[in-house]
Write an enzyme that holds these catalytic residues in place. Structure first.
Site, short mmCIF file in Angstrom:
data_model
loop_
_atom_site.label_atom_id
_atom_site.label_comp_id
_atom_site.label_asym_id
_atom_site.label_seq_id
_atom_site.Cartn_x
_atom_site.Cartn_y
_atom_site.Cartn_z
N SER A 112 -9.68 1.04 2.93
CA SER A 112 -8.98 1.89 1.93
C SER A 112 -7.85 1.34 1.33
O SER A 112 -7.17 1.87 0.56
CB SER A 112 -8.54 2.93 2.92
N LYS B 84 0.64 -1.28 0.13
CA LYS B 84 0.01 -0.05 0.05
C LYS B 84 0.79 1.20 0.09
O LYS B 84 1.90 1.13 0.50
CB LYS B 84 -1.03 0.00 1.33
N SER C 8 -9.93 -1.55 6.98
CA SER C 8 -9.13 -1.50 5.57
C SER C 8 -8.57 -2.53 4.80
O SER C 8 -8.15 -2.31 3.56
CB SER C 8 -8.30 -0.21 5.68
#
Ligand SMILES: [Zn+2]
Lengths: 482, 100, 494
Positions: free
Chosen positions: C153, C78, C177
């Site tokens: 996310s 990420k 997330s």
């Protein structure tokens, strides 16, 4: 109406740990900008703090020395506000659960013993440095650098218990002495190792409620604190006497012009939004930690000074000067113990400290060149009256730069101390012969002329005679002629 | 719980954010909506619950030993800066020149 | 080395690493495979990757040891995990072009285990969102249905694992997330116990809630990656001390384990396909010898309320450092530094991030602290106790990962609260610091993935992975210890 001032001090003490409060960057001065920076102290995204064990040990040492209550579980908090020299735009500090609370600092103010109550001592991180705006090309800019950012600080806050600028100065002098004795800070205000803000309010004498207070910042010497607080007390008194009201404000003291400038008033005060620092665990202090800190406590300076007075018979003034730092006090004791303590005090207070000031030598440098045993050997010769004053001063000066015992130095420089009576007797007889007038006056009862005659002998000896011996011989010979 | 325009502006100033004049009402309404929802917490019996704290019980402190491996030095420290010179960060003039 | 079509991307991480270690597959082939096949077919539409660089990737592959538990395994991480060789921007304009001068601890551990970082996954800006629509690089789309979101996310890493770019990816999970996008994309998603994985180098959102999480297509790969990453870190004072729990037992089955069944939580407001998947999963666990324990649990909305105070309060402070001084974007037209801050932040942060900073600032501000932040932290303790009493009755709980399947792009962007409520089942684990794992549980008739979630007490990762493995083989204990991974299936025909 008569007013009295109520003053509280907030002192910041920079700790002399090897590394910063929350990262492994070294605490050093004089490095190029941003030399000692890492992701943590530069506030880079993703970096996390980890608490320096020595900083906490030093905090405990100070807390114990001042008799504070030590919290077994204290909490770091974030103090949120935007300021360019603060990399994260929050400061990691302690808020409602500080490490140390209460405690007192004993201080002698103008000969009188006082005890000032403390509110708290907590640990926090220092900010970086910003510089005054400058012009570069067609725009104005400010420079920033972060070598200092993250340096461990202790914040010590007093209760509002001080009343006069002199008390503030004495308090800070004593605090500086203490942190030096504890070995936790060099406490040099000029270098920012000890900083002080003062909260000042006035109230009519006899009233117990506190008046509106102002905060003075930028007090970066003990003299500055005294003058800044004096200026603010005067300003508030004038305001009150003219019927005006005091507005809560922060003031800056400009030492160069002895002037105060208002920085901001309450309306624009900050909302720091404190909350517990989630990146750090609760700070736990065990009984073992406290025992270790207690074991590391030296004899406290005020205890030691009292002992100097009782054990060595020093005047309190001498004791206070020699107690200024642990190094100095240790050096003094090594020179004084078992010898002439007052003589040692005189020489160290005047001559050794003069060298320190004239040459800019720290005491360690002096003690390296003239270790206590060497100084002690010298003092013993002075005490035994084997070195006349001028010669003693000369030998002292050589000791700072050259190796060797006192006798070796004298031999090296071709000086023969004319100390024995047999060496001096011919000179004494010669002087008596050359000065019939003063001799007659002496014999007529005006014994004070012996001083003049002594001086004349000393002069003939090239300053190498011991005055006491000269006087002794003169008295003998004059008696013989009487 | 509704939050006023003035409070939105005050909070924005604290956070160094600027909300366009025509957006303040919308932001105030959104925040008020969230705060209304958050008020459902009032229905939860908190009894003797202390605030949560997570970190491990006996986390050791860091030894006071330099960590050269993470040191950046002037060049790397300022490499990502929008403006830097000779190892310093450059910023528009700092007007309030005393850290509160 | 054969030059036949390189289909190593179909392999799971453990299987691939075994082939790299014994020389059957080169690190370069292992790493490039996903880019040649899947990425060329999917990436343009899905937009799972925020930063990559073929040159850097090839050099890293050439320099990799070819040894270790993740030998040659390509990993997408990420964009909020610091990496030296790729930008780290949190999909935010305010960090445009920023390159961190250090690697996150989890990145370092991946490399030491032989893995190769192939790029940075797209995400919601600063991990604030549940749909991956709030990204400076444009939304990520769900490979199972491009009109739908992948969840957030960590939507980029989840989607990339789903379409075959990489067998393993790292995300971060502050309120769900990792687990929610895992359920939307049909992959495994683990949020470990708070403090088990180092946060050093993870750009902070809500420090007391954030944990790095793991995506994979197989239970075994989650276990292998967890074993590589978990453990104390001297750079993160909140990591748990001592060795991490041993997850090598993931294939040991669930015989005798009790799983909680808090059916009151899905009595209403949960998609029927998810309820059906929960029932199927429960039956599979029972078939493998686990015991169902029916219990009542506190509704998740309290958690959401507490979460949006704690997370935003911490975020308002964590994001204060983005000021245009030391890194990232700076608004150049400002007369003084204060104006520079305000303009930089107002232009650099997107609207959702600004909304959360405002909310968090408000919750901490003078006069509101007790009513908001403090109360939320106390509610958190209440929720922890709730979990403790549940786990006195069972070893882990089975529950939805999200109330809905992947929703449509744009469906919730105008309603922040509706978006927040899509985390209603995941937030509790972050508040309580406990681990959670999303497990794929089939697809609907419209080909949308369905996931279910398991939550256990602190350090229960071994049990969660045993359950995940049991579900992976449909509760058939005979298959538990097969080394063969299930075959890769494309999200849709291409
Ligand atoms: Zn540092």
């Amino acid at each position: 109406m008569a007013y009295e001032a109520v003053i509280g001090l907030e002192c910041h003490i920079q700790l002399k740990t090897r590394t910063k409060m929350f990262c492994g960057c070294e605490v050093e001065f004089g490095r190029p900008a941003n030399w000692n920076t890492c992701p943590v102290c530069l506030g880079l995204p993703g970096a996390l703090p980890r608490t320096n064990i020595t900083a906490i040990a030093y905090a405990l040492r100070l807390g114990l020395a001042l008799g504070c209550d030590i919290r077994h579980e204290s909490v770091f908090a974030r103090k949120n506000y935007f300021y360019p020299d603060m990399p994260k735009n929050y400061q990691v500090t302690q808020y409602d659960l500080p490490l140390c609370e209460h405690g007192t600092l004993p201080v002698v103010v103008e000969g009188e013993s006082r005890t000032f109550e403390l509110m708290r001592i907590h640990c926090e991180e220092d900010a970086g440095k910003s510089f005054h705006p400058e012009r570069v090309g067609d725009r104005r800019i400010s420079r920033l650098e972060f070598n200092r950012a993250g340096t461990p600080l202790l914040e010590l806050v007093t209760e509002p218990v001080l009343r006069t600028p002199a008390e503030c100065a004495a308090f800070l002098t004593q605090l500086r002495k203490l942190v030096r004795a504890l070995g936790i800070s060099d406490g040099d205000m000029e270098k920012g190792q000890l900083r002080c803000d003062a909260n000042v309010s006035l109230r009519p004498v006899g009233q117990s409620a506190l008046g509106v207070k102002t905060e003075i910042k930028n007090l970066n010497s003990i003299k500055g604190v005294e003058k800044g607080v004096t200026a603010e007390i005067d300003r508030q008194r004038r305001e009150l006497e003219s019927g005006a009201r005091i507005v809560q404000a922060t003031l800056l003291y400009d030492a160069d012009h002895d002037k105060l400038a208002i920085m901001r008033t309450k309306e624009s005060a900050h909302d720091y939004r404190y909350f517990p620092e989630p990146d750090l665990p609760v700070l736990r202090v065990t009984d073992a930690d406290l025992d270790a800190a207690r074991a590391a406590l030296p004899e406290l300076p005020w205890v030691r000074e009292a002992r100097f007075v009782s054990q060595y018979g020093l005047p309190p003034y001498d004791a206070a000067v020699l107690g200024d730092s642990r190094e100095l006090a240790d050096y003094y004791e090594a020179c004084a113990r078992g010898g002439d303590a007052k003589l040692a005090s005189n020489w160290i207070m005047t001559e050794v400290l003069r060298v320190r000031n004239d040459r800019g030598w720290p005491l360690e440098k002096w003690a390296e060149q003239v270790p206590a045993p060497r100084m002690r050997a010298f003092l013993d010769k002075v005490a035994a009256k084997e070195l006349p004053g001028p010669v003693a001063k000369q030998v002292f000066a050589w000791m700072a730069d050259e190796a060797g015992s006192v006798d070796e130095l004298l031999a090296l420089h071709g000086i023969q101390v004319q100390g024995s009576a047999e060496d001096l007797r011919p000179l004494v007889l010669q002087v008596l012969d050359e000065n019939p007038g003063p001799v007659a006056q002496y014999l007529a009862g005006k014994t004070i002329t012996i001083g003049y005659l002594t001086g004349a002998v000393m002069k003939k000896s090239g300053g190498q005679a011991v005055p006491q011996v000269v006087q002794q011989l003169l008295a003998e010979e004059l008696a013989r002629r009487g | 719980m509704s939050i006023s325009r003035e409070e939105v502006q005050r909070v924005a100033e604290l956070a160094r954010l600027e909300i366009a004049a025509d957006a303040v009402d919308r932001v105030a309404a959104q925040l008020s909506g969230i705060l209304d929802f958050v008020a459902t917490l009032d229905a939860l019996d908190l009894g003797d619950c202390e605030p949560t704290a997570f970190a491990p019980a006996a986390a050791p402190l860091r030894a006071d030993v330099p960590d050269e491996s993470r040191r950046l030095g002037p060049e790397r420290a300022t490499a990502a800066a929008p403006a830097a010179e000779e190892g310093y960060f450059l910023v528009p003039p700092i007007v309030e020149n005393v850290n509160p | 080395m054969s030059r036949a079509p390189n289909e190593t991307w179909k392999l799971g991480a453990a299987a691939l690493a075994a082939r790299v270690r014994d020389g059957r597959v080169s690190v370069t082939d292992a790493v490039e495979s996903g880019w040649v096949g899947p990425a060329s077919m999917w990436e343009h539409d899905v937009n799972a990757v925020a930063h990559h660089d073929a040159e850097v990737r090839r050099e890293a592959a050439a320099g990799a040891s070819g040894q270790g538990p993740l030998a040659g395994v390509p990993v997408l991480v990420k964009d909020n995990l610091c990496t030296v060789e790729y930008p780290t921007t949190c999909a935010s304009r305010i960090l445009a072009g920023y390159r961190a001068p250090y690697d996150a601890t989890v990145i370092r551990r991946l490399r030491e285990a032989g893995a190769v970082i192939v790029g940075k996954g797209n995400m919601d800006e600063f991990a604030m969102g549940s749909s991956n629509e709030y990204s400076a690089y444009g939304p990520t789309r769900n490979p199972f249905d491009l009109s739908r979101v992948p969840g957030g996310s960590s939507g980029g890493p989840a989607a990339a694992v789903a379409y075959g770019l990489v067998p393993v990816a790292l995300g971060s999970d502050t309120g769900g997330s990792v687990r929610q996008p895992a359920s939307f994309c049909g992959v495994y998603g683990l949020k470990p116990t708070y403090g088990r994985l180092s946060r050093y180098g993870l750009v902070a959102f809500g420090s007391s809630l954030d944990q790095v999480g793991i995506f994979a297509r197989h239970a075994r790969d989650v276990a292998v990656t967890y074993a590589v990453l978990a453990g104390e870190d001297g750079y993160d004072a909140t990591t748990r001390l001592g060795p991490a729990p041993d997850v090598s037992t993931f294939a040991a089955g669930v015989k005798g384990l009790r799983f909680g069944w808090p059916a009151n939580l899905w009595a209403q407001g949960v998609d029927a396909a998810i309820v059906a998947a929960l029932e199927r999963s429960a039956i599979a666990l029972e078939r493998a010898g686990a015991v169902r324990v029916v219990l009542d649990f506190l509704p998740g909305t309290y958690g959401v309320a507490a979460y949006y105070l704690v997370a935003t309060a911490e975020a308002s402070s964590n994001l204060a450092r983005f000021d245009g001084v030391r890194y990232g974007f700076r608004h150049e037209e400002a007369a003084d530094v204060r104006a520079m801050y305000t303009r930089t932040r107002s232009e650099g942060f997107g609207p959702e991030v600004q909304r959360r900073i405002l909310l968090g600032t408000y919750a901490l501000s003078s006069g509101y602290y007790d009513a908001y932040y403090l109360k939320a932290q106390r509610a958190r303790t209440r929720i922890r106790r709730e979990f403790q009493s549940a786990f006195a009755q069972c070893d882990f709980m089975l529950l939805p990962a999200a109330p809905s399947l992947a929703f449509k792009v744009g469906e919730k962007t105008d309603d922040p609260l509706a978006m927040y409520l899509s985390d209603v089942f995941t937030i509790g684990a972050n508040l309580a610091g406990i681990p959670g794992l999303t497990v794929p549980a089939g697809r609907t008739s419209e080909n949308l993935p369905v996931g279910v979630q398991m939550l256990g007490p602190e350090d229960s990762e071994p049990n969660l992975l045993r359950a995940a493995r049991a579900l992976e083989v449909g509760g058939d204990v005979a298959l538990l210890s097969t080394d063969e991974d299930p075959e890769f299936v494309w999200p849709t025909k291409r």
